[in-house]
Design a protein around this motif. Structure first.
Motif, PDB file in Angstrom:
ATOM      1  N   CYS A 159       0.827  -1.210   0.000  1.00 60.65           N
ATOM      2  CA  CYS A 159       0.000   0.000   0.000  1.00 60.65           C
ATOM      3  C   CYS A 159       0.865   1.265   0.000  1.00 60.65           C
ATOM      4  N   LEU A 160       1.969   1.210   0.727  1.00 60.71           N
ATOM      5  CA  LEU A 160       2.813   2.404   0.890  1.00 60.71           C
ATOM      6  C   LEU A 160       3.984   2.427  -0.079  1.00 60.71           C
ATOM      7  N   GLY A 161       4.182   1.355  -0.824  1.00 58.30           N
ATOM      8  CA  GLY A 161       5.411   1.196  -1.592  1.00 58.30           C
ATOM      9  C   GLY A 161       5.369   1.804  -2.976  1.00 58.30           C
ATOM     10  N   TYR A 162       6.311   1.337  -3.782  1.00 55.90           N
ATOM     11  CA  TYR A 162       6.522   1.911  -5.107  1.00 55.90           C
ATOM     12  C   TYR A 162       6.004   1.033  -6.237  1.00 55.90           C
TER      13      TYR A 162
ATOM     14  N   ALA B 248       5.233  -6.209  -2.298  1.00 57.69           N
ATOM     15  CA  ALA B 248       4.543  -7.281  -1.570  1.00 57.69           C
ATOM     16  C   ALA B 248       5.514  -8.348  -1.087  1.00 57.69           C
ATOM     17  N   GLN B 249       6.758  -8.257  -1.532  1.00 57.88           N
ATOM     18  CA  GLN B 249       7.796  -9.200  -1.096  1.00 57.88           C
ATOM     19  C   GLN B 249       8.655  -8.621   0.023  1.00 57.88           C
ATOM     20  N   THR B 250       8.224  -7.538   0.636  1.00 58.52           N
ATOM     21  CA  THR B 250       9.063  -6.854   1.626  1.00 58.52           C
ATOM     22  C   THR B 250       9.429  -7.766   2.796  1.00 58.52           C
ATOM     23  N   PHE B 251       8.457  -8.470   3.312  1.00 55.47           N
ATOM     24  CA  PHE B 251       8.733  -9.413   4.405  1.00 55.47           C
ATOM     25  C   PHE B 251       8.732 -10.827   3.828  1.00 55.47           C
ATOM     26  N   GLY B 252       9.841 -11.511   3.989  1.00 56.90           N
ATOM     27  CA  GLY B 252       9.968 -12.855   3.453  1.00 56.90           C
ATOM     28  C   GLY B 252       9.834 -13.898   4.546  1.00 56.90           C
ATOM     29  N   ALA B 253      10.698 -14.890   4.467  1.00 53.33           N
ATOM     30  CA  ALA B 253      10.656 -15.967   5.454  1.00 53.33           C
ATOM     31  C   ALA B 253      11.030 -15.437   6.837  1.00 53.33           C
ATOM     32  N   ALA B 254      10.480 -16.081   7.842  1.00 48.79           N
ATOM     33  CA  ALA B 254      10.749 -15.674   9.237  1.00 48.79           C
ATOM     34  C   ALA B 254      12.054 -16.321   9.691  1.00 48.79           C
ATOM     35  N   LEU B 255      13.145 -15.626   9.417  1.00 54.59           N
ATOM     36  CA  LEU B 255      14.480 -16.187   9.636  1.00 54.59           C
ATOM     37  C   LEU B 255      15.118 -15.718  10.934  1.00 54.59           C
ATOM     38  N   TRP B 256      14.372 -14.939  11.724  1.00 57.31           N
ATOM     39  CA  TRP B 256      14.929 -14.398  12.966  1.00 57.31           C
ATOM     40  C   TRP B 256      14.069 -14.867  14.130  1.00 57.31           C
ATOM     41  N   GLN B 257      14.668 -14.873  15.311  1.00 60.13           N
ATOM     42  CA  GLN B 257      13.906 -15.310  16.478  1.00 60.13           C
ATOM     43  C   GLN B 257      14.262 -14.483  17.695  1.00 60.13           C
ATOM     44  N   ASP B 258      13.300 -14.390  18.631  1.00 54.47           N
ATOM     45  CA  ASP B 258      13.587 -13.699  19.890  1.00 54.47           C
ATOM     46  C   ASP B 258      14.094 -14.718  20.909  1.00 54.47           C
ATOM     47  N   ALA B 259      14.268 -14.263  22.132  1.00 54.95           N
ATOM     48  CA  ALA B 259      14.902 -15.118  23.143  1.00 54.95           C
ATOM     49  C   ALA B 259      14.075 -16.345  23.474  1.00 54.95           C
ATOM     50  N   THR B 260      12.774 -16.258  23.224  1.00 53.34           N
ATOM     51  CA  THR B 260      11.934 -17.412  23.542  1.00 53.34           C
ATOM     52  C   THR B 260      11.590 -18.250  22.316  1.00 53.34           C
ATOM     53  N   GLY B 261      12.210 -17.932  21.199  1.00 53.18           N
ATOM     54  CA  GLY B 261      12.051 -18.767  20.013  1.00 53.18           C
ATOM     55  C   GLY B 261      10.934 -18.365  19.073  1.00 53.18           C
ATOM     56  N   ASN B 262      10.252 -17.259  19.349  1.00 50.71           N
ATOM     57  CA  ASN B 262       9.237 -16.775  18.406  1.00 50.71           C
ATOM     58  C   ASN B 262       9.932 -16.292  17.138  1.00 50.71           C
TER      59      ASN B 262
ATOM     60  N   LEU C  40      -4.280   5.469   5.209  1.00 49.91           N
ATOM     61  CA  LEU C  40      -3.943   4.626   4.063  1.00 49.91           C
ATOM     62  C   LEU C  40      -4.886   4.913   2.905  1.00 49.91           C
ATOM     63  N   SER C  41      -4.343   4.855   1.708  1.00 46.70           N
ATOM     64  CA  SER C  41      -5.182   4.979   0.519  1.00 46.70           C
ATOM     65  C   SER C  41      -4.726   3.943  -0.504  1.00 46.70           C
ATOM     66  N   ALA C  42      -5.639   3.571  -1.374  1.00 42.86           N
ATOM     67  CA  ALA C  42      -5.339   2.504  -2.334  1.00 42.86           C
ATOM     68  C   ALA C  42      -4.286   2.961  -3.336  1.00 42.86           C
ATOM     69  N   PRO C  43      -3.260   2.143  -3.560  1.00 43.90           N
ATOM     70  CA  PRO C  43      -2.270   2.474  -4.588  1.00 43.90           C
ATOM     71  C   PRO C  43      -2.809   2.157  -5.982  1.00 43.90           C
ATOM     72  N   ALA C  44      -1.998   2.347  -6.983  1.00 47.23           N
ATOM     73  CA  ALA C  44      -2.426   2.106  -8.359  1.00 47.23           C
ATOM     74  C   ALA C  44      -2.477   0.620  -8.696  1.00 47.23           C
ATOM     75  N   TRP C  45      -1.994  -0.223  -7.811  1.00 45.11           N
ATOM     76  CA  TRP C  45      -1.998  -1.667  -8.043  1.00 45.11           C
ATOM     77  C   TRP C  45      -2.855  -2.332  -6.970  1.00 45.11           C
ATOM     78  N   ASP C  46      -3.170  -3.601  -7.184  1.00 43.31           N
ATOM     79  CA  ASP C  46      -4.039  -4.318  -6.252  1.00 43.31           C
ATOM     80  C   ASP C  46      -3.429  -4.363  -4.857  1.00 43.31           C
ATOM     81  N   CYS C  47      -4.277  -4.127  -3.880  1.00 40.50           N
ATOM     82  CA  CYS C  47      -3.806  -4.123  -2.498  1.00 40.50           C
ATOM     83  C   CYS C  47      -4.992  -4.389  -1.582  1.00 40.50           C
ATOM     84  N   ASP C  48      -4.771  -5.181  -0.539  1.00 41.37           N
ATOM     85  CA  ASP C  48      -5.809  -5.465   0.448  1.00 41.37           C
ATOM     86  C   ASP C  48      -5.703  -4.409   1.550  1.00 41.37           C
TER      87      ASP C  48
END
Lengths: 123, 266
Positions: A22-25, A30-44, A65-73
């Motif tokens: 929504c905020l991007g270019y 939509a690929q900004t956040f990928g796999a969850a490769l990091w963890q906190d001290a309790t393993g989340n 927030l406003s709708a961008p020119a491309w599809d967005c939820d």
């Protein structure tokens, strides 16, 4: 330019990517956040994003927030924005963000480390 | 430690650089010090004009017409004058097909980079894969022990061969110029060689001889490994310059290339 580093819980990755979309270019954000490769001290597990933004970009992150020119939820983007917490450590249920610090300092403040062991054989 | 902090800047200098050494051989030389070849976006619409701006595309020098780009805005390194700064969180660049295909059906390869790691940690600097993300045709990494690791394969059906240097050759906050050669055609006991700041740190045989497989290279990356989205591991620190040529340069040429990477001599 200001660096913003965010830790997104695995369960919120889809919503967070809709916020980035929504905020991007373009659709690729939509690929900004990928796999969850990091963890906190309790393993989340978390997916991380770290990037520089201008003042306007930072304001948009917390503005209406406003709708961008491309599809967005927009509903999903709104949920992610509602979960955003500036200056917080990573925790389940919220998207923690550190602003204006180096990536290394942000990782320390977020309290996350790589989930993969050192020299884990990844190619 | 072999990372002496020589003040490397990845400049072309006066010493023969890739253009002089490789001539008509297909090569790509990606120089982050050259602002005129940098763009903030991956479509080359907005040029980099100031430090701190993202690097979405770098247009390489060389006969291959190579580029490295990142389509996702948040995953772009930032330009810091002499280098691109990779955050170690999600920044990396994809090599376009022109660069990747330097490795296709090649009798030899030379790879070079100048980098400064923020810390001594597991990271991937540059690599190209063949038929899939986890089949490196060539991949250069740093291990948490401060060793350099080269992974490679010649034929698609080969298993990956992994060769490490001694530990402690890479130091945090220091500049390192690496030149790596793979002589697939000749083979022999020194078919694989790696120089770090001009010092030999790896020398090994390659089993079998011939060209690499005639398969389009599926993936190539700078600042990140070949598997995962985002890749893991990633580079945390500076990359001044990197490149790839379709020929294994000689030891003498590797020294000239190192000198050029280090900023040149009279």
């Amino acid at each position: 330019m200001i660096r913003v580093t965010m830790a997104c819980p695995e369960a919120l990755v889809e919503d967070a990517n809709q916020l980035a979309l929504c905020l991007g270019y373009g659709p690729q954000d939509a690929q900004t956040f990928g796999a969850a490769l990091w963890q906190d001290a309790t393993g989340n597990r978390y997916a991380l994003s770290s990037a520089v933004q201008d003042e306007a970009g930072l304001a948009r992150l917390q503005g209406a927030l406003s709708a961008p020119a491309w599809d967005c939820d927009l509903a999903a983007a709104g949920r992610a924005q509602g979960a955003l917490r500036m200056g917080f450590a990573a925790a389940p249920g919220l998207i923690a963000a550190q602003v204006g610090v180096s990536p290394a300092a942000a990782l320390a403040a977020l309290g996350v480390t790589p989930a993969e062991p050192a020299d884990g054989g990844q190619v | 430690m072999l990372g002496f902090g020589l003040g490397l800047r990845g400049g072309s200098g006066a010493s023969p650089g890739p253009a002089a050494i490789f001539g008509a051989t297909s090569y790509a030389d990606l120089m982050f010090a050259d602002m005129g070849r940098l763009w903030q976006d991956s479509a080359a619409a907005s040029p980099v004009t100031a430090q701190g701006q993202p690097v979405g595309l770098v247009s390489g020098l060389g006969s291959a017409g190579g580029q490295a780009l990142q389509a996702t805005a948040s995953q772009r390194p930032t330009w810091q004058g002499s280098h691109a700064e990779f955050d170690g969180v999600d920044d990396y660049l994809d090599l376009n097909a022109a660069v990747r295909d330097i490795t296709r059906n090649a009798s030899g390869l030379t790879l070079w980079t100048v980098f400064r790691p923020a810390s001594v940690a597991f990271m991937a600097l540059i690599g190209v894969s063949t038929t899939g993300a986890t089949t490196p045709r060539v991949l250069l990494q740093v291990l948490s022990t401060g060793a350099l690791r080269l992974s490679y394969r010649r034929e698609d059906g080969d298993g990956s061969t992994v060769v490490d240097s001694a530990s402690g050759v890479v130091g945090a906050g220091l500049d390192h110029a690496v030149v790596l050669t793979l002589d697939f055609a000749s083979g022999g006991s020194e078919a694989l060689r790696v120089w770090l700041n001009g010092m030999p740190v790896i020398s090994a045989a390659i089993s079998g001889t011939g060209n690499t497989s005639d398969t389009a290279a599926a993936r190539g990356r700078v600042g990140g490994s070949l598997s995962g989205a985002p890749p893991t591991p990633l580079t945390a620190g500076r990359i001044y310059r990197c490149g790839l040529a379709r020929r294994a340069c000689s030891a003498a040429e590797a020294q000239l290339l190192t000198t050029s990477l280090q900023g040149g001599i009279a």
